[in-house]
Design a protein around this motif. Sequence first.
Motif, PDB file in Angstrom:
ATOM      1  N   CYS A 158       0.688  -1.140   0.090  1.00 36.93           N
ATOM      2  CA  CYS A 158       0.094   0.138   0.143  1.00 36.93           C
ATOM      3  C   CYS A 158       0.820   1.311   0.034  1.00 36.93           C
ATOM      4  N   LYS A 159       0.257   2.291  -0.357  1.00 40.92           N
ATOM      5  CA  LYS A 159       1.094   3.723  -0.401  1.00 40.92           C
ATOM      6  C   LYS A 159       0.822   4.430   0.997  1.00 40.92           C
ATOM      7  N   ALA A 160       2.077   5.153   1.241  1.00 41.43           N
ATOM      8  CA  ALA A 160       1.923   5.771   2.469  1.00 41.43           C
ATOM      9  C   ALA A 160       0.750   6.880   2.520  1.00 41.43           C
ATOM     10  N   GLN A 161       0.659   7.450   1.532  1.00 42.82           N
ATOM     11  CA  GLN A 161      -0.055   8.805   1.517  1.00 42.82           C
ATOM     12  C   GLN A 161      -1.434   8.643   2.223  1.00 42.82           C
ATOM     13  N   ALA A 162      -2.111   7.532   2.128  1.00 41.42           N
ATOM     14  CA  ALA A 162      -3.492   7.359   2.811  1.00 41.42           C
ATOM     15  C   ALA A 162      -3.369   7.343   4.378  1.00 41.42           C
TER      16      ALA A 162
END
Length: 545
Positions: free
Chosen positions: A161-165
């Motif tokens: 998963c991406k860190a942004q969330a």
Amino acid sequence: MPRSSSNTSTASGQAEIFTIGGPQGAPADAREMGFKAHNLARMARVGLPVPPAFVLGTGFCRDFFKRGRKLPPDIRELLGANIRRLEGATGLALGSERRPLLVSVRSGAPISMPGMMETLLDVGLTEKTLRGMLRSTGNPRLVWDSYRRLVQSFAEIVHGCKAQAFDAIVDRHVRSAGVVGRQELDYRSLAEVTRESLAMFETLTGKPFPQDPIEQLEAAVGSVLESWHSAKAREYRRLNNLDDDLGTAVTIQRMVFGNAGGTSGAGVAFTRDPASGENSLYMDFLFDAQGEDIVSGRRPLGGAMRLDDLLPGVFRQLQEARHVLEGEFLDAQEIEFTVENGTLFLLQTRTAKRTPWAALRIAVEQVREGLIDRAAALDRLKGLDLDDIHEARLSTVDGARMLCHADSAGLGMASGAIVLDSAAATRAAAAGQDVILVREETSTDDIAGLAVARGYLTALGGRTSHAAVVARQLDKVCLVGCGELLVDLAARRCSISGEWLNEGDIISLDGGSGRVFAGAAQSVIEKPTAYLAEVAGWRQSLSTR
């Protein structure tokens, strides 16, 4: 004395398991144990403070890929048996509601590859063990911060998963609380961040966060092994002519907590300046932080409180440790360390990556100090083109305007066109253009761009982040922690001190002062003539003998 290893049978044959802590014999070979674990065992053997651990040898990695990226069928039993040994050494228990054991899961190739593979911290924290940690520490902020970190890193590393969330959740609570950053959030805010992160985890992965500590540990081990063939790890091996078949070990180690507040923190230190070679401690340290906050390059480190001012006893221990380490390893070292409630723990040491200039100076001065002999120094230097060692220093700024200052992570002077990602850097360099890679974070994901750029400028990160370490090794001018830098990747432009510059505009970086200029500043070349003359004298003396 016993060797720091033992054999444990697995379904695939004999798997080598190594232990760190307790009575230590001679460490196993780094090819089997991994470079990181081998050095941890050596540190423990000379009495330096190292948390106990066990290590899955590099053979696990090779077998993992031979099985089609699958762990052995009895991996849970294997991990459980060795966790019980770790429990005996620590007095803690994985999954306990009273005194829970949490562990870090780290990679470790036979040859150092800084920041190229994955690490997971706080493994073993669940809804059940959270209550036990609250009881045993009396520190709710530490507990919720650690759980938040685990949920996010598990989503990023295990599930891609991406860190942004997750970062967005934290940023929203920072704004709502009216504080400067996440370190100022109280435990109630962190508890809410964690609950929202757990919900986000399930949304992104389609499954709840695992509440079985052994399940967490098994997934963490698999993800660390997988990272051996990550794009950045493969690119690093290509640049450094390393064999893909080496494999990585996996070190499972008792967690120590730099994020416990008060007199806790995390740092990276070099026993000598890796840019200039000066014989002094070179360090980044953050209070109330875990090691990933330093090395990831995602955090601003400017203005951090000084360790020597607030914890002088710990600083003295580090000064003593740097001399012990150089005496043991006979070279300058890079160390990662954690301070938990005023107690120092060393988590890693490796031969310090350094500029060619620093390599020359360190070799000469260590001969003068009697640490190594001339033959050993010449052997260390034989991979360098000594005649080519130089430093570009700022001469004049005719036609260039100073924009700001940043933290210098290396020496030298570089001018080139702004590029905002590695792909753009590679294309421009292939066309013969000098480029400066300008990024928000100091990240090892940028290694392909770093390899072809003249310099590297980032808004976040510190001098000892993994990417800055790699930039020094590649002899690139590297300025980090530039608080006046904003990157607008969508518009292919950046702002420095309020002035907007487009991709392709020329800037200059002065590694000596940390200054950033718009336009092409002029440089002058300096050679380390005194050190070169000393090396030439060694050669003449040895040839005469």
